[in-house]
Each structure stands twice: as structure tokens, then as C-alpha cells.
Write a protein that holds these residues in place. Structure first.
Motif, mmCIF file in Angstrom:
data_model
loop_
_atom_site.group_PDB
_atom_site.id
_atom_site.type_symbol
_atom_site.label_atom_id
_atom_site.label_comp_id
_atom_site.label_asym_id
_atom_site.label_seq_id
_atom_site.Cartn_x
_atom_site.Cartn_y
_atom_site.Cartn_z
ATOM 1 N N CYS A 154 -6.916 -0.355 5.167
ATOM 2 C CA CYS A 154 -6.335 -1.400 6.013
ATOM 3 C C CYS A 154 -7.398 -2.135 6.826
ATOM 4 O O CYS A 154 -7.180 -3.275 7.247
ATOM 5 C CB CYS A 154 -5.277 -0.804 6.938
ATOM 6 S SG CYS A 154 -3.745 -0.339 6.092
ATOM 7 N N ARG A 155 -8.535 -1.496 7.049
ATOM 8 C CA ARG A 155 -9.607 -2.146 7.796
ATOM 9 C C ARG A 155 -10.347 -3.183 6.961
ATOM 10 O O ARG A 155 -10.950 -4.106 7.508
ATOM 11 C CB ARG A 155 -10.591 -1.091 8.314
ATOM 12 C CG ARG A 155 -10.044 -0.313 9.506
ATOM 13 C CD ARG A 155 -10.945 0.831 9.901
ATOM 14 N NE ARG A 155 -10.417 1.516 11.099
ATOM 15 C CZ ARG A 155 -10.768 2.732 11.466
ATOM 16 N NH1 ARG A 155 -11.649 3.426 10.736
ATOM 17 N NH2 ARG A 155 -10.245 3.275 12.549
ATOM 18 N N ILE B 164 3.430 -1.322 4.074
ATOM 19 C CA ILE B 164 2.917 0.008 3.741
ATOM 20 C C ILE B 164 4.078 0.970 3.573
ATOM 21 O O ILE B 164 4.991 1.007 4.408
ATOM 22 C CB ILE B 164 1.980 0.538 4.836
ATOM 23 C CG1 ILE B 164 0.782 -0.404 5.022
ATOM 24 C CG2 ILE B 164 1.486 1.951 4.491
ATOM 25 C CD1 ILE B 164 -0.085 -0.054 6.212
ATOM 26 N N LEU C 46 0.863 -1.182 0.000
ATOM 27 C CA LEU C 46 0.000 0.000 0.000
ATOM 28 C C LEU C 46 0.897 1.228 0.000
ATOM 29 O O LEU C 46 1.716 1.412 0.903
ATOM 30 C CB LEU C 46 -0.902 0.015 1.231
ATOM 31 C CG LEU C 46 -1.767 1.275 1.403
ATOM 32 C CD1 LEU C 46 -2.727 1.454 0.226
ATOM 33 C CD2 LEU C 46 -2.547 1.229 2.726
ATOM 34 N N ILE D 178 -3.481 2.287 12.411
ATOM 35 C CA ILE D 178 -3.303 0.992 11.752
ATOM 36 C C ILE D 178 -2.710 -0.041 12.703
ATOM 37 O O ILE D 178 -3.137 -1.192 12.755
ATOM 38 C CB ILE D 178 -2.402 1.149 10.501
ATOM 39 C CG1 ILE D 178 -3.143 1.961 9.423
ATOM 40 C CG2 ILE D 178 -1.994 -0.217 9.945
ATOM 41 C CD1 ILE D 178 -2.271 2.393 8.266
ATOM 42 N N ALA E 11 -5.861 5.554 3.941
ATOM 43 C CA ALA E 11 -5.008 4.397 4.236
ATOM 44 C C ALA E 11 -5.591 3.565 5.376
ATOM 45 O O ALA E 11 -5.630 2.333 5.310
ATOM 46 C CB ALA E 11 -3.598 4.865 4.585
ATOM 47 N N GLU F 95 -8.831 -4.530 3.898
ATOM 48 C CA GLU F 95 -7.883 -5.341 3.129
ATOM 49 C C GLU F 95 -6.647 -5.653 3.965
ATOM 50 O O GLU F 95 -6.347 -4.956 4.934
ATOM 51 C CB GLU F 95 -7.442 -4.604 1.862
ATOM 52 C CG GLU F 95 -8.543 -4.336 0.852
ATOM 53 C CD GLU F 95 -8.001 -3.706 -0.415
ATOM 54 O OE1 GLU F 95 -7.022 -4.240 -0.984
ATOM 55 O OE2 GLU F 95 -8.552 -2.674 -0.839
ATOM 56 N N ASP F 96 -5.934 -6.698 3.557
ATOM 57 C CA ASP F 96 -4.670 -7.051 4.208
ATOM 58 C C ASP F 96 -3.514 -6.676 3.286
ATOM 59 O O ASP F 96 -3.559 -6.938 2.079
ATOM 60 C CB ASP F 96 -4.624 -8.548 4.507
ATOM 61 C CG ASP F 96 -5.582 -8.937 5.619
ATOM 62 O OD1 ASP F 96 -5.754 -8.132 6.562
ATOM 63 O OD2 ASP F 96 -6.166 -10.032 5.541
ATOM 64 N N PHE F 97 -2.490 -6.062 3.882
ATOM 65 C CA PHE F 97 -1.298 -5.686 3.124
ATOM 66 C C PHE F 97 -0.074 -6.285 3.792
ATOM 67 O O PHE F 97 -0.042 -6.462 5.012
ATOM 68 C CB PHE F 97 -1.168 -4.156 3.058
ATOM 69 C CG PHE F 97 -2.294 -3.481 2.317
ATOM 70 C CD1 PHE F 97 -2.290 -3.410 0.932
ATOM 71 C CD2 PHE F 97 -3.363 -2.927 3.009
ATOM 72 C CE1 PHE F 97 -3.333 -2.800 0.245
ATOM 73 C CE2 PHE F 97 -4.414 -2.320 2.344
ATOM 74 C CZ PHE F 97 -4.403 -2.259 0.949
ATOM 75 N N ILE G 269 1.275 -4.476 10.564
ATOM 76 C CA ILE G 269 1.778 -4.427 9.187
ATOM 77 C C ILE G 269 3.094 -3.650 9.171
ATOM 78 O O ILE G 269 3.159 -2.540 9.707
ATOM 79 C CB ILE G 269 0.767 -3.737 8.254
ATOM 80 C CG1 ILE G 269 -0.599 -4.421 8.329
ATOM 81 C CG2 ILE G 269 1.286 -3.737 6.819
ATOM 82 C CD1 ILE G 269 -1.690 -3.703 7.559
ATOM 83 N N LYS H 113 -3.746 -3.929 13.139
ATOM 84 C CA LYS H 113 -2.954 -4.886 12.377
ATOM 85 C C LYS H 113 -1.463 -4.587 12.517
ATOM 86 O O LYS H 113 -1.060 -3.430 12.536
ATOM 87 C CB LYS H 113 -3.343 -4.846 10.897
ATOM 88 C CG LYS H 113 -4.773 -5.294 10.628
ATOM 89 C CD LYS H 113 -5.093 -5.282 9.139
ATOM 90 C CE LYS H 113 -6.510 -5.783 8.871
ATOM 91 N NZ LYS H 113 -6.837 -5.768 7.420
#
Length: 226
Positions: free
Chosen positions: A41-42, A49, A5, A67, A37, A44-46, A73, A71
Motif C-alpha cells: 500500500c505504500r 482491500i 488487494l 494503512i 499488505a 501502490e494505490d488500491f 482505502i 491512505k
């Protein structure tokens, strides 16, 4: 294929990063500000970033906080400001790397690759067993820490540092070793980063703070006979 992302209010920068990232084989999504952003993130999974700091609606620091609440990330922060304070503040929030603008897209991709490799290695090396040292309980798989039954909040990097110390308990670890293995070989920081995180860890561990022992002129170790 890793999914990235890219978060920046400058469309041209997003286009350049996207071009190089897709050439490297990454799947890419974009956001024009921090609020967008967080929303992405809420739903989709990345895997990683890349985020600018100075953005409208919600800045990169605030977006990173939001974020990280939901998660874990990996995040590479970008900024035209290269002051040490900005970098240290970012690492306090749990970012994995910091790139100063203007930047080399090739170098950025090298950093993306390094951060993804570290994240992947950390998942493979995770120890599922819950570790207990008196009233201090550490759950590596769940990434949680409790003191006398009460869960404490740590930043992702504070947790990484604590678990690394515990994993190598009773072993003297130099500051350089900690920077290399916890932050990565490409981290551009100094010993104060380690000292700041150790101070925060001790404050959070309360009655078990003395398990993190200072080795004057060397570094630190997690010491316990339990």
C-alpha cells in the motif's frame, strides 16, 4: 477497472477470491500477511482491500491501522470469528464491511461492488467548501477537523458520520437512517454501533460536543444556529 488487494495467509482463499474478482473484471494483487499488505500500500494505490484478521507477522487489525494512517482505502475484513466484539472493533478502526468465514464468493463480490459504489458516490458528493461553526472547522475535501485551531484525529468512519450529521444539520436523523446512509444497507450491526461512534465524536469535539444532540427514542442531529 478497480484494483483490489487480497490479503490472507491461506493461498487457497486468495486463489478463490482472485478467480471471482477477475471474473468480475477487477485487477487483483495479493499479500500473504499484514506486513506485506502495508508495504504494498505504500508503493501502490488500491481501490479496495479484502483482508483476513488472523495472519502471521502482522494481523489484519494492525495492518488496517497502519494503512489508514497513510491512505483512506476501503477495507472489507474477513474472519472465522463472527463475535460482535470483533465486528465492532473492526468498524472502530474504519473498515467498511465484515465477512465471516466460511463465506460465499458471490456474496463477497456483491459486497465489494457495494463498498466501491459507496466510495465512488462519496467522492462525487464531496463538498469542497470549508465549514465553520464557531471554533469548529470541518474541511470535507481535506477530510480534516479542527477544534479551536487544533486538528483532531478521527477514524474514517467517525469523519463520515460527523460530515453526514453536519451536511444534514438541524434535521432529526434516526439510528436506522444513519446506519443505512453512513454504513450502507448491507451492514450487519445494531444501534450500539451508532451510539459508540457518537460518544467518540463528542469526546473529540470537546467544547462543541453539545452540537450533536440526542433525540430520545429517535436518534441524533447536528444542531447549530451558526
Amino acid at each position: 477497472m478497480a484494483k483490489l488487494l487480497i490479503v490472507d495467509d491461506e493461498e487457497k482463499i486468495r486463489e478463490v477470491v482472485r478467480e471471482y474478482a477477475e471474473f468480475e473484471g477487477y485487477e487483483v494483487s495479493e499479500a500473504a500477511d499484514g506486513r506485506e499488505a502495508v508495504s504494498l500500500c505504500r508503493i501502490e494505490d488500491f481501490d479496495l482491500i479484502i483482508m483476513d484478521i488472523m495472519m502471521p507477522k502482522l494481523d489484519g487489525y494492525s495492518a488496517c491501522k497502519e494503512i489508514k494512517k497513510e491512505k483512506d482505502i476501503p477495507i472489507i475484513m474477513m474472519s472465522a470469528r463472527g463475535e460482535e466484539y470483533d465486528k465492532l472493533f473492526g468498524f472502530e478502526l474504519g473498515i467498511d464491511d465484515y465477512v465471516t468465514k466460511p463465506f460465499s464468493p458471490k456474496e463477497l463480490m456483491a459486497r465489494v461492488h457495494a463498498v466501491l459504489n459507496r466510495a465512488g458516490a462519496a467522492k462525487k458528493d464531496a463538498v469542497p467548501a470549508v465549514l465553520k461553526f464557531g471554533g469548529l472547522t470541518i474541511d470535507p475535501a481535506g477530510r480534516s477537523v479542527s477544534v479551536d485551531g487544533k486538528k483532531i484525529d478521527l477514524t474514517p468512519k467517525e469523519y463520515d458520520l460527523l460530515f453526514y450529521l453536519v451536511e444534514n444539520r438541524n434535521i432529526a436523523l434516526s439510528r436506522d437512517k444513519l446506519l443505512q446512509d453512513v454504513w450502507g444497507y448491507d451492514f450487519f450491526g445494531d444501534d450500539r454501533t451508532i451510539d459508540t461512534h457518537i460518544k467518540n465524536l463528542r469526546n473529540n469535539l470537546g467544547p462543541y460536543r453539545d452540537m450533536i444532540v440526542t433525540l430520545r427514542g429517535v436518534g441524533y442531529k447536528f444542531e447549530t444556529s451558526i
